[in-house]
Design an enzyme around this catalytic site. Sequence first.
Site, mmCIF file in Angstrom:
data_model
loop_
_atom_site.group_PDB
_atom_site.id
_atom_site.type_symbol
_atom_site.label_atom_id
_atom_site.label_comp_id
_atom_site.label_asym_id
_atom_site.label_seq_id
_atom_site.Cartn_x
_atom_site.Cartn_y
_atom_site.Cartn_z
ATOM 1 N N GLY B 482 3.840 27.261 -115.543
ATOM 2 C CA GLY B 482 4.600 27.375 -114.306
ATOM 3 C C GLY B 482 4.097 25.939 -113.488
ATOM 4 N N GLY B 483 3.266 25.155 -113.923
ATOM 5 C CA GLY B 483 3.089 24.197 -113.266
ATOM 6 C C GLY B 483 1.583 23.981 -112.843
ATOM 7 C CB SER B 484 -1.129 26.148 -114.296
ATOM 8 O OG SER B 484 -0.907 25.849 -115.716
ATOM 9 N NE ARG B 523 -6.138 34.818 -117.357
ATOM 10 C CZ ARG B 523 -7.281 34.074 -117.218
ATOM 11 N NH1 ARG B 523 -8.031 34.363 -116.181
ATOM 12 N NH2 ARG B 523 -7.615 33.092 -118.093
ATOM 13 C CB THR B 525 -2.797 29.009 -109.675
ATOM 14 O OG1 THR B 525 -1.835 28.247 -110.536
ATOM 15 C CG2 THR B 525 -3.072 27.923 -108.562
ATOM 16 N N GLY B 710 -1.764 35.087 -107.101
ATOM 17 C CA GLY B 710 -0.774 34.899 -107.898
ATOM 18 C C GLY B 710 0.642 34.939 -107.456
ATOM 19 C CB VAL B 711 3.264 32.504 -107.142
ATOM 20 C CG1 VAL B 711 4.489 32.222 -106.752
ATOM 21 C CG2 VAL B 711 2.042 32.060 -106.322
ATOM 22 N N GLY B 712 3.942 34.226 -109.735
ATOM 23 C CA GLY B 712 4.987 34.207 -110.678
ATOM 24 C C GLY B 712 5.503 35.534 -110.832
ATOM 25 C CD GLU B 713 2.544 38.840 -113.702
ATOM 26 O OE1 GLU B 713 1.579 38.473 -112.924
ATOM 27 O OE2 GLU B 713 2.712 39.558 -114.834
#
Lengths: 288, 759
Positions: B482-484, B523, B525, B710-713
């Site tokens: 995701g761009g980490s 987790r 980032t 965290g952002v993605g979930e």
Amino acid sequence: MKEARYTAPETLDEAVALLASANGSGRVLAGGTDLLVQMRAGTAKPGLIVDVKKIPEMTTITEKDGSYRIGAAVSGAVIGEHEGLRKAWPGIVEAVNLIGSTQVQGRASAGGNLCNASPAADSVPAMVAAGAMVTIQGPKGRREIPAEKVNAGPGRTTLAPGEIVVSFTLPVRPRNSGDAYLRLIPRTEMDIAVVGCGVSLTMDGDRCTAARVSLGAVAPTVLLVEDAGKALVGSTLDDGALEAAAAACRAACKPIDDKRGTIVYRTKIAGVLLKRAAAIAAERARSH
Amino acid sequence: MSARTYKWIGTRPNRPDGADKVTGRARFGADFNMPGQLVGKVLRSPHAHALIKSIDTSAAEKLAGVKAVVTAKDFPEQENITVPAGEMQVNLRDVTRNIMAREKVLYDGHAVAAVAATTEAVAKEALALIKVEYEILPHVIDVEAAMKDGAPILHDHLRTEGVEPKPTKATNIAKRIDFAKGDVAAGFRKAEVVVERKFTTQPVHQGYIEPHAALASASEDGQVQVWSTTQGHFQVRGFCSRLLNIETSQIRVTPSEIGGGFGGKTVVYLEPVAIRLSQKSGKPVKMVMTREEVFRASGPTSAGVVEVKIGATRDGRIVAAECMVALQAGAFPGSPVGPACMCSFACYDIDDIKVVGYDVVSNRPKVAAYRAPGAPISCWGVESAIDELAIELGMDPIELRLKNAAKQGTKTHYGPTFNRIGFVETLEAAKSSPHYQTPVKRGFHRGVAAGFWFNVGADSSAAAHVGEDGTVTVISGNPDIGGSRASLAMMAAEELGVDYEKVRPVIADTSSIGFNFVTGGSRVTFATGLAVVNAVKEVVRELKIRAAKIWEVEPEAVVWENGMAKPASTNVGEFEPLSLSQLAAMAGKTGGPINGHAQLNAQGAGPGFGVHIVDLAVDHDTGIVTIDRYTAVQDVGTAIHPSYVEGQMQGGAVQGIGWALNEEYIYNAKGKLDNPGFLDYRIPVASDLPMIETVIVEVPNPSHPYGVRGVGEVPIVPPMAAVGNAIARATGIRFLDLPMSPPRVSAAIDAARPKMAAE
């Protein structure tokens, strides 16, 4: 593993002879958007592939005294860019252009869509509503039959061995005529019709003087719903006439329950789409 | 909202992996090849449930071009022990049976045998020559049907865990779990309004565009190399080590670029099979699933049944909440029922809560993690019920949530007490968003829903290497989904005080960096970011030592500022600052290469909250739902690279919309999957949706140097209920079952019509 033999004849006679000599294992390749997918999936295993894209009669659109002839292998993209067709038969153009995606449109053809014999084919209801005649050439020569007579059931056609669909001939368009095709899909593109409906109308003032209605994906083949057309002719396309035509559409449905829709839903939607497509066709007829 | 000012954090530089991806140069799972490699293909069960009476591979083995055939016999039996797989737990005894069926096949598509051959055509021909004798058993697909007495039993040894006394009868209910806070019966006695409903969801696939793919090469000396598309190459190594009894140091796994994972690539399907085929054939073996195989045999998320009961006083204070969640795990135990239960009421500060969960097996592929596993299912129920409560009370849905919002100090029903969280700030941001402030267009209706996810920390290792010209390589071990990589490089640049372009991040294989837990749980980032920051701090410490050596002062007398070593004060002496490149150039004379590394188990992952707003119209004749406007609001702690944060929020919302409206598995009467492809498994297409608007809220996580959460979930949790709540307001009908597909919406509207006319 048996490999398929590929040929690309430049004349119809040659193509017919090749196909006839293949003992039933030959397949016509136009755009290939059905055939190649079937071959990859292992559901089609042709011994001979006859590519018809080098045959001029099958890849051109011509007009004579107001009647259009569309080669069976003309791609959707070419049909979509044809000014004359877009003006005279917007319903056919929009139906052909609904097949697949922009990329698929560069290859997919109305002839292939017809011969794939899916009840859900988008271009077929529009062709049937338009009264298109289909030119077929085979070992015994040429013949012409109405578009609705080509399919016999899912994946099956009435074509004899060696016969090739050459072109579609559209009738001369009277003034104040319009056609429309609508399909229902759960998404907005890249999908197969749950129900498709083609309507072609001629208006005299507010009164409908001629109407043909066709339904897709509600029976083993695309249907010409004559009763729906009759319900519209002579009317002003008032609510009563539209409901009668919708009822005729629902009555004509013989759908199945499958992953794309239920019997109840398809039957209901046939009526809904008839009303909506008739309104668009009428609007086009009035402004034509 | 972030108080500190940064040079790189919060900016939007190009991603380091961008150029290769847009030019087609990037290598994905199926792009790795070795000289002399064979093609591996899997024979899959045509039955939903059957005993394997015999497998005869002799004809396949004799076919010219076939170099190896494997069945379950080629994989050692495993102990009955549970190990982590991403955010989920799996039992090794089950994993080996999932990659290759043993006593029985448990779902349509279950692997039964595999071959390696010189060409794909030969491999396919060989599969057709394998004779498997099956004894077909009755099957069960639906979760509630699987729970009933008399349902076909998948595993004779299965007894329900978590029930006293321990049951003696075989069952499909693998586990019961209970959570309680306060006294829920007493709580409901205080309620003046109670909403009680039963909701269901269908399994949905992660829908990654890239199919599973692996290339394995086993050498004669026992060393094994694997290239695969995965969210966790250390996880691949771990599974292959255990399943094949190979020491971890003998296996080197290199991750490819990944064409989507969303949790579904935290488990193994092909890798152990490819290794075994390579060991048997003596050649490298490449395996790539077809789309059909991906749908039939790789993990979707669970189907669920969610019974929710919520009680409130007339003024909108929720006093009690109860929930039962039953999740279908697929063929083997291990659904995300735990997180589903824990997330259910996590958004709200409620005194009395009771939650019960059941983990249920049925004849479908074993579920795998999918973005916030479990949370979207329970939240579909809870957030729909909260909306109904808002309607009953005549309250604005955001106000109702604000009145009950969890905040710092709120004790959750699953145990922990929240540290600093940003749910209130997120609700306030939603309320004041341009979307919510704009009246709904005529013919459209608005829905709102909230969502929560814990986010996780766990094990990470990272290194920072200073090159001889003073540029820096940041090495980590988490596949970038995701761009980490961009975020890690930005944090390193910020910490070091150098330009982002001077920092190049790479993802190392399992033999080139220390252990890293999978890319999952939102987790990377946070946790790997923390490891990178610590590695860079070590570099800075070393740089100060080198400067001190050059200046002949104490290291404590040197400070690091804006990418340069400077004297801490004028007392130290008059020295020209030394830049990173100057120090790098002199490294050989001051003590050798300058590197830093760090390893940690990251604690304090900050929970995330989101609020989504949707405006939509329902075509009452066709049941088609058209989304006109959609906004995702979320507390992300600190947005390191806002574009990729927004991308996560948009992607989650879109996947949730697909889950809400069209995605479902269609099984026929024989338990065979009828829609194993993107044509009839309908994820949204671009033209289905408007641009997803985003509002980033930043309530920094106190446990991370840059405040990362965290952002993605989180963004996949609210959409189903947001869409359902809008549809309820558009039609007057509360939809209880997903998907809200055109035939279902149309049928519900038609069913309600005579009733409405009569009223």
